[in-house]
Scaffold this motif. Structure first.
Motif, PDB file in Angstrom:
ATOM      1  N   UNK A 252       0.831  -1.204   0.000  1.00  0.00           N
ATOM      2  CA  UNK A 252       0.000   0.000   0.000  1.00  0.00           C
ATOM      3  C   UNK A 252       0.869   1.259   0.000  1.00  0.00           C
ATOM      4  N   UNK A 253       1.914   1.213   0.824  1.00  0.00           N
ATOM      5  CA  UNK A 253       2.815   2.363   0.898  1.00  0.00           C
ATOM      6  C   UNK A 253       3.486   2.604  -0.462  1.00  0.00           C
ATOM      7  N   UNK A 254       3.939   1.515  -1.109  1.00  0.00           N
ATOM      8  CA  UNK A 254       4.578   1.641  -2.430  1.00  0.00           C
ATOM      9  C   UNK A 254       3.584   2.213  -3.441  1.00  0.00           C
ATOM     10  N   UNK A 255       2.347   1.714  -3.398  1.00  0.00           N
ATOM     11  CA  UNK A 255       1.333   2.220  -4.328  1.00  0.00           C
ATOM     12  C   UNK A 255       1.119   3.722  -4.122  1.00  0.00           C
ATOM     13  N   UNK A 256       1.049   4.144  -2.855  1.00  0.00           N
ATOM     14  CA  UNK A 256       0.888   5.580  -2.576  1.00  0.00           C
ATOM     15  C   UNK A 256       2.110   6.362  -3.055  1.00  0.00           C
ATOM     16  N   UNK A 257       3.310   5.786  -2.784  1.00  0.00           N
ATOM     17  CA  UNK A 257       4.551   6.484  -3.153  1.00  0.00           C
ATOM     18  C   UNK A 257       4.700   6.620  -4.660  1.00  0.00           C
ATOM     19  N   UNK A 258       4.049   5.727  -5.403  1.00  0.00           N
ATOM     20  CA  UNK A 258       4.176   5.761  -6.868  1.00  0.00           C
ATOM     21  C   UNK A 258       3.028   6.495  -7.548  1.00  0.00           C
ATOM     22  N   UNK A 259       2.099   7.019  -6.761  1.00  0.00           N
ATOM     23  CA  UNK A 259       0.910   7.648  -7.343  1.00  0.00           C
ATOM     24  C   UNK A 259       1.238   8.771  -8.323  1.00  0.00           C
ATOM     25  N   UNK A 260       2.200   9.615  -7.937  1.00  0.00           N
ATOM     26  CA  UNK A 260       2.530  10.765  -8.789  1.00  0.00           C
ATOM     27  C   UNK A 260       3.667  10.453  -9.757  1.00  0.00           C
ATOM     28  N   UNK A 261       4.148   9.218  -9.713  1.00  0.00           N
ATOM     29  CA  UNK A 261       5.235   8.829 -10.610  1.00  0.00           C
ATOM     30  C   UNK A 261       4.619   8.446 -11.941  1.00  0.00           C
ATOM     31  N   UNK A 262       4.938   9.215 -12.978  1.00  0.00           N
ATOM     32  CA  UNK A 262       4.197   9.014 -14.217  1.00  0.00           C
ATOM     33  C   UNK A 262       4.941   8.237 -15.296  1.00  0.00           C
ATOM     34  N   UNK A 263       6.218   8.045 -15.098  1.00  0.00           N
ATOM     35  CA  UNK A 263       6.985   7.407 -16.179  1.00  0.00           C
ATOM     36  C   UNK A 263       6.882   5.887 -16.116  1.00  0.00           C
ATOM     37  N   UNK A 264       7.049   5.278 -17.263  1.00  0.00           N
ATOM     38  CA  UNK A 264       7.113   3.817 -17.344  1.00  0.00           C
ATOM     39  C   UNK A 264       8.551   3.458 -17.670  1.00  0.00           C
ATOM     40  N   UNK A 265       9.186   2.741 -16.775  1.00  0.00           N
ATOM     41  CA  UNK A 265      10.579   2.418 -17.029  1.00  0.00           C
ATOM     42  C   UNK A 265      10.732   1.032 -17.623  1.00  0.00           C
ATOM     43  N   UNK A 266      11.918   0.843 -18.217  1.00  0.00           N
ATOM     44  CA  UNK A 266      12.207  -0.449 -18.831  1.00  0.00           C
ATOM     45  C   UNK A 266      12.022  -1.588 -17.850  1.00  0.00           C
TER      46      UNK A 266
END
Ligand SMILES: [Zn+2]
Ligand SMILES: [Zn+2]
Length: 384
Positions: free
Chosen positions: A201-215
């Protein structure tokens, strides 16, 4: 927990530690240890369902803006756009949340082995590793961290690095294993520890504003398999003369420094020979390169099989252990691992690489220690 808190680990290297380039170095370079931590931090973030960019990805530095993290300003809110790995380890415009240093410089010893260089047509010394004796690795937190960040970092350091994969460079070729012998301080309080689901859950929240898709990464922790093997010789290891043979026509006998390495530190640096014994598992070259890495400059990173050097076990003077990490993916499955292991546990096969002109019967026992066989999923579930 407040900033500026320190956690210090006294560690004993089990196999040579590499923290600089092929020419060796004068001291332990913390950046190499931080590099190992960051690499595994990314894999844990991904295993928990999040995204992390990877500075060691060969395309990273050429990536257009938006494919990797970076801050143009440090306005509140912008930090949320950094992937969790960059938030912890820093990127352009944002500094790492913790400081790491190696205190108490260990005794330095350069370990070399002779080998035949085919093109030069002569025997050369190749470095096996540096740095022996105990050292202290100290973490100091400079910025406020979420307890989740510290919990993940602790798992990577105390479990993944200290018990399975090692730190620094050349870990796929045998280096970097160590054991924690003493600890001062702690990463988090017991009541701050989260279960896996809460961490997700914490990771999902931390990635909410992360918009890029990495390799897609090469290594996914949830697909990794970690095993430890026991190798028992029929006579005292100190009495055996080992040599390395890149070419079976040229034999270099009686490496006194390797005997010395065994006597002083209980290390038997034969990861190279173990790798050779299993490399031939795949006759298809593309498959072999995928699994074991190719010998180009990026070979170290590309290997999906990491083989450690051997380290002393027990007091018999005849037994060592070594660790192998298998990083499975679509092109490397359990059937392949079983095929590799069949060769790995074939005594006469390894004897042939250790001592091609010697007698059979060098090895008495060679086996997997089932109690120490763990998957990445086991580790995430039980030790994170
Ligand atoms: Zn990032
Ligand atoms: Zn030759």
């Amino acid at each position: 927990m407040s900033a500026n808190e320190t956690v210090a680990y006294e560690v004993v290297p089990l196999t040579p530690i590499w923290t600089a380039g092929v020419k060796g170095c004068d001291r332990i370079h913390e950046t190499a240890i931080i590099g190992s931590l960051r690499f595994w931090y990314e894999t844990v973030i991904r295993a928990l369902g999040g995204q992390a960019c990877s500075p060691i990805d060969k395309d990273y530095h050429r990536s257009p803006r938006g494919k990797k993290c970076g801050l143009e300003t440090t306005r509140t809110g912008d930090i949320e756009k950094l992937c969790p790995a960059c938030r912890m380890f820093g990127c352009t415009g944002w500094s790492r949340k913790f400081f790491l240093r190696v205190k108490k410089e260990p005794q330095i010893q350069r370990i070399t082995a002779s080998t035949h260089h085919h093109k030069l047509k002569r025997t050369i010394k190749i470095p096996i590793g540096d740095f022996w004796g105990p050292l202290t690795v100290e973490f100091r937190f400079l910025k406020k961290c979420d307890p989740e960040e510290r919990q993940i970092l602790r798992f990577i350091w105390e479990t993944l690095l200290a018990k399975y994969v090692g730190m620094g460079g050349k870990v796929a070729q045998g280096g970097g294993l160590f054991r924690v012998v003493n600890l001062k301080g702690k990463f988090i309080e017991a009541d701050e520890e989260k279960a896996n689901e809460e961490l997700k859950d914490w990771v999902a929240r931390a990635c909410q504003a992360v918009n890029a898709q990495w390799n897609d990464p090469d290594f996914e922790l949830n697909k990794a398999l970690f095993r430890e093997y026991s190798l028992e010789f029929s006579s005292q290891i100190s009495s055996l003369l080992f040599h390395r043979n890149v070419c079976s026509n040229h034999e270099v006998q009686g490496e006194s420094n390797i005997i010395d390495l065994w006597g002083r530190y209980g290390v038997l640096p034969i990861a190279h020979e173990i790798r050779r014994a299993i490399r031939g598992t795949f006759t298809n070259q593309a498959k072999r390169h995928h699994v074991f890495g190719s010998t180009d400059r990026n070979g170290d990173e590309a290997s999906h099989v990491s083989v450690s050097h051997c380290f002393r076990e027990g007091n018999s003077g005849r037994e060592v252990h070594f660790r192998v990490a298998y990083f499975l993916d679509d092109g490397f499955g359990m059937t392949d691992v079983n095929a590799i292991e069949k060769n790995l546990l074939n005594k006469s096969r390894l004897e042939g690489f250790l001592n091609p002109k010697g007698k059979a019967g060098l090895i008495q026992n060679l086996g997997m220690i089932s109690g120490k066989s763990r998957t990445g999923e086991d580790l995430l579930r039980d030790e994170l």
